[in-house]
Design a protein around this motif. Structure first.
Motif, PDB file in Angstrom:
ATOM      1  N   GLU A  72      46.479  33.440  31.034  1.00 37.66           N
ATOM      2  CA  GLU A  72      45.078  33.577  30.613  1.00 37.66           C
ATOM      3  C   GLU A  72      44.308  34.504  31.564  1.00 37.66           C
ATOM      4  O   GLU A  72      43.498  35.318  31.130  1.00 37.66           O
ATOM      5  N   GLU A 130      45.140  38.023  30.781  1.00 37.22           N
ATOM      6  CA  GLU A 130      44.429  38.499  29.580  1.00 37.22           C
ATOM      7  C   GLU A 130      42.982  38.868  29.931  1.00 37.22           C
ATOM      8  O   GLU A 130      42.461  39.880  29.476  1.00 37.22           O
ATOM      9  N   ARG A 135      42.946  42.171  31.723  1.00 35.93           N
ATOM     10  CA  ARG A 135      43.159  43.297  30.798  1.00 35.93           C
ATOM     11  C   ARG A 135      41.857  43.629  30.071  1.00 35.93           C
ATOM     12  O   ARG A 135      41.500  44.782  29.897  1.00 35.93           O
TER      13      ARG A 135
END
Lengths: 495, 309
Positions: free
Chosen positions: B171, B174, B177
């Protein structure tokens, strides 16, 4: 959004974030609540026991006064112990490397941080005082004390706690390790204990004489206002120093502190001169001169710990006008600037102290004792601080950073004050009774200036030592004065 | 927007925590900051976050010096330290509210910012919980949320994945990113190099306070591993092909690994193509010819010595 909501939102935005956080934590946490509860229990038990064991209060005329003094001691003791420790401890923790609050990487200003912390500590103090007040006012009914005395003594206690909070905050802001902070806190604790004893003793005197009957007399208001003013200046000084310590080192952080001290020094001198003229007494100027000497002596130890190289941020603020540049040199951040400012201010203090009272035809000349302290304290401070600079530069440059020069100076002061005397005592005297005979061994001890017989010797030795220390550090000062000029245009653009 | 570390030095007494390192990176880049324990990563990051003053050198965030103008630099940098907030007397929402106030975010905007950050970092459901009661992953999210409150273009993250369970790590990856996609420049330190390699566009490797290597991932692979390793799978005749390969110009080393041959080729992609052409011309039936990239771990092991100060 209604008008009222809008108003509240604007008000909410104006509140110092530190105050919001500290208050939330104080409410959610247990420390404040438990301290308050314990204090109330103590007050209740103490008052209960006093009333139960006090005998017949109808014949006792000092019952209320005695009870008040017990309750005051409990309240003041608790406040001096817990509130500065709470405020200073939290701030010191937030300043530590291990902490993750990272308050100091936000854009909040140092003045808001210190202000918020001090405000919250004062709010807790107010809470404690409010909780204790009913018990203390109750003592009025036990006879022997009037209500003005109760309120005035509580006000004195509040001011004392406010000064203590600011002192604890200053120690918390110091950029030093845990050990130095703990040592300084222990010293502070002893100072609080002394203040506590003095306050309790003074309260007994005040309660015995009764303040209510003096409230309309200048005899009460003159010392009261003097204490209030001096406390205000001390709090302001501690506050500005704490703020300066939280300001980035690259900033011109000495400027506000020196401006504050100079402004209060001028204002204090003017007020003292007026009172001196009105009362035909030199005492106000003596108090002003003595306090100024203490502040400038302490300022010398601080100054030698300031940075020696001129940062580009400070350099960019140097005025181009020669006169303003000269003035700026005394007030801008920098070790040499600080030393010259403190020395110049000390000399001016002595000059004003000597010259100003003459046209006022005041009663009697200044006592030689005060004069010697006004000259001697800054002189000895200069000797020790500049010797510390020289030793650090020549012998300990790798071991002691410039920001710790003050500590070396204080160590030298301790050695100079104690070691010669101990050597003399062990080698020649064999007992502690002949204080006049052993006075010469205190020649490096600035706290021995009170010994009449050796004053001239002390000041002469200190003066010669000061000249030597200045000569030994002449290049150090010169190297800082020379580059004190505004950078040229090209440099400014490149920055 | 560019972050430049210029000849940075930080000494603690005789210990040179950071010793004259220089590197830079730009907006939208995620740069891994790699080094053994005590290499000077945290000190460098603390300097960038204005928590530490360097002994010498400087760091510029969008041209703003962290030494000369730390107050301005703080507006541009969000810092996630390696330690996590553990207060027992303040809730997640109050904690974020305090920092939003401290960054000067006012009124309705403050509420909006906090709500959107809570939503972005998935903290909405636990906003009323005391910090002490949170799991490590959640505390890490709070720490990240705090660093994002003033929408800084630069994020400095010190070991954000340390101690997180696999789900929390995924997580976090992510989130990073997404943040990089928003154009933020991110400097992230971690010991989990495989994960760093997945999200980083570049890396800086330091050891004993000194810069060992810095650049984009491709530059690092090229610089640190001049040879290219390819894996060849062919239909039969592996032994014979191995002998041939060892006599082929450009091949430095080759060995059979299972049903494949691992070949180290000295040179760039052209040299690989030459080897493949040679094999096909000799009649070998090649099923698969693939480039095996070196990992960040390989690079790290090659450029660091393992010595400590």
């Amino acid at each position: 959004m209604t008008h009222r909501e809008g108003l509240l939102a604007r008000l909410d935005d104006r509140i110092n974030p530190i105050v919001v956080k500290e208050m939330r934590q104080a409410v959610n946490g247990k420390f404040v609540a438990w301290t308050l509860v314990l204090l109330l229990v103590f007050q209740l038990v103490a008052l209960g026991l006093f009333v139960i064991s006090g005998g017949d209060f109808s014949t006792r005329t000092t019952g209320g006064r005695d009870a008040f003094l017990i309750l005051q001691a409990i309240m003041l003791g608790a406040c001096l112990l817990f509130v500065p420790a709470y405020a200073g401890g939290r701030l010191a923790f937030e300043r530590s490397d291990a902490n993750v609050d990272l308050l100091f990487i936000t854009t909040i200003k140092p003045v808001a941080i210190v202000g918020g912390k001090v405000f919250c500590a004062l709010a807790i103090t107010t809470l404690i005082f409010s909780a204790c007040m009913p018990f203390m006012v109750f003592t009025y009914w036990l006879r022997g004390i009037d209500l003005p005395s109760i309120f005035v003594m509580m006000a004195i206690c509040f001011i004392e706690v406010a000064v203590a909070i600011n002192m604890a905050t200053l120690i918390a802001c110091l950029p030093s390790g845990r050990v130095i902070k703990i040592l300084l806190s222990i010293v502070l604790l002893f100072a609080f204990m002394v203040c506590f004893s003095i306050t309790v003793g003074m309260s007994y005197q005040l309660a015995s004489s009764g303040i209510g009957s003096k409230l309309h007399k200048w005899q009460f208001w003159e010392p009261a206002l003097t204490v209030l003013l001096i406390s205000g200046v001390v709090i302001g000084l501690l506050f500005s120093a704490s703020t300066a310590l939280l300001t980035p080192i690259s900033a011109n952080r000495a400027l506000p502190v020196r401006v504050f001290i100079t402004a209060t020094w001028i204002a204090g001198g003017a007020i003292s001169a007026v009172v001196c003229y009105a009362d035909h007494s030199r005492v106000p100027l003596e108090v002003w001169g003595l306090l100024s000497a203490i502040v400038f002596a302490a300022a010398l130890f601080v100054a030698v710990s300031e940075r020696e190289a001129l940062g580009s941020r400070v350099a960019l603020a140097i005025p181009r006008n020669p006169f303003r540049r000269l003035l700026a040199f005394f007030f801008f951040s920098g070790a040499a600037s600080g030393v010259t400012w403190a020395v110049a201010s000390s000399m001016l203090t002595y000059a004003v102290f000597e010259i100003l009272p003459r046209p006022f035809s005041v009663r009697s000349g200044a006592s030689n004792g005060v004069r010697v302290w006004i000259i001697g304290l800054p002189l000895y401070a200069f000797c020790y601080s500049m010797t510390a600079v020289w030793l650090r530069r020549k012998l300990f440059s790798r071991r002691i950073g410039q920001r710790h020069t003050w500590a070396l100076g204080l160590i030298l002061l301790c050695i100079g004050s104690i070691v010669p005397f101990l050597v003399g005592f062990l080698a020649f005297f064999g007992n502690w009774g002949k204080i006049e005979e052993i006075g010469a061994w205190f020649v490096f001890n600035p706290f021995a200036l009170g010994i009449d017989k050796f004053r001239t010797v002390y000041l002469t030795v200190a003066f010669i030592w000061a000249l030597l220390a200045a000569a030994m550090n002449a290049s150090w000062i010169g190297n800082q004065i020379e580059p004190f000029r505004a950078p040229d245009r090209v440099e400014t653009l490149s920055l | 927007m560019r972050i430049e570390v210029l000849n940075l030095k930080k000494y603690f007494g005789d210990t040179r925590a950071v010793d004259d390192i220089s590197f830079s990176f730009a907006a939208g880049e995620v740069v891994g900051f790699v080094g053994p324990n005590g290499a000077g990563k945290t000190t460098t990051m603390r300097v960038l976050a204005t928590l530490e003053e360097p002994t010498e050198g400087d760091a510029l965030v969008d041209g703003v010096s962290v030494v000369q103008e730390p107050e301005r630099a703080r507006r541009l940098v969000g810092y996630v330290p390696d330690a996590l907030p553990t207060h027992r007397d303040i809730s997640v929402h109050d904690y974020l509210d305090f920092f939003a106030r401290a960054y000067g975010i006012k009124g309705a905007k403050r509420r909006e910012v906090i709500e959107s950050i809570e939503e972005f970092t998935n903290l909405t459901g636990i906003r009323g919980k005391m910090l002490i009661a949170l799991s490590k992953g959640m505390k890490q999210r709070v720490s990240l949320a705090r660093a994002l409150l003033h929408d800084p273009p630069v994020l400095i993250m010190d070991e954000p994945a340390a101690g997180l369970d696999p789900r929390a790590r995924v997580e976090l990856r992510e989130l990073l990113r997404e943040l990089a996609g928003q154009g933020k420049a991110i400097l992230i330190s971690s010991h989990i190099l495989t994960e760093l390699a997945e999200i980083c566009s570049g890396a800086v490797i330091i050891e004993q306070g000194k810069l060992r290597m810095a650049g984009t991932m491709n530059q690092l692979f090229t610089q640190s591993v001049p040879r290219r390793r390819v894996l060849i799978r062919a239909a039969g005749g592996l032994d014979e092909m191995l002998r041939d390969l060892l006599q082929t110009p450009g091949v430095e080393e080759a060995h059979i690994a299972g049903n494949e041959i691992a070949v180290d080729i000295n040179g760039e992609e052209d040299a690989c193509a030459d080897v493949l052409t040679a094999l096909v011309s000799r009649g070998y039936r090649i099923i698969e010819f693939k480039h095996q990239r070196a990992g960040l771990e390989d690079i790290f092991m090659r450029v660091t010595t393992g010595e400590v100060q």
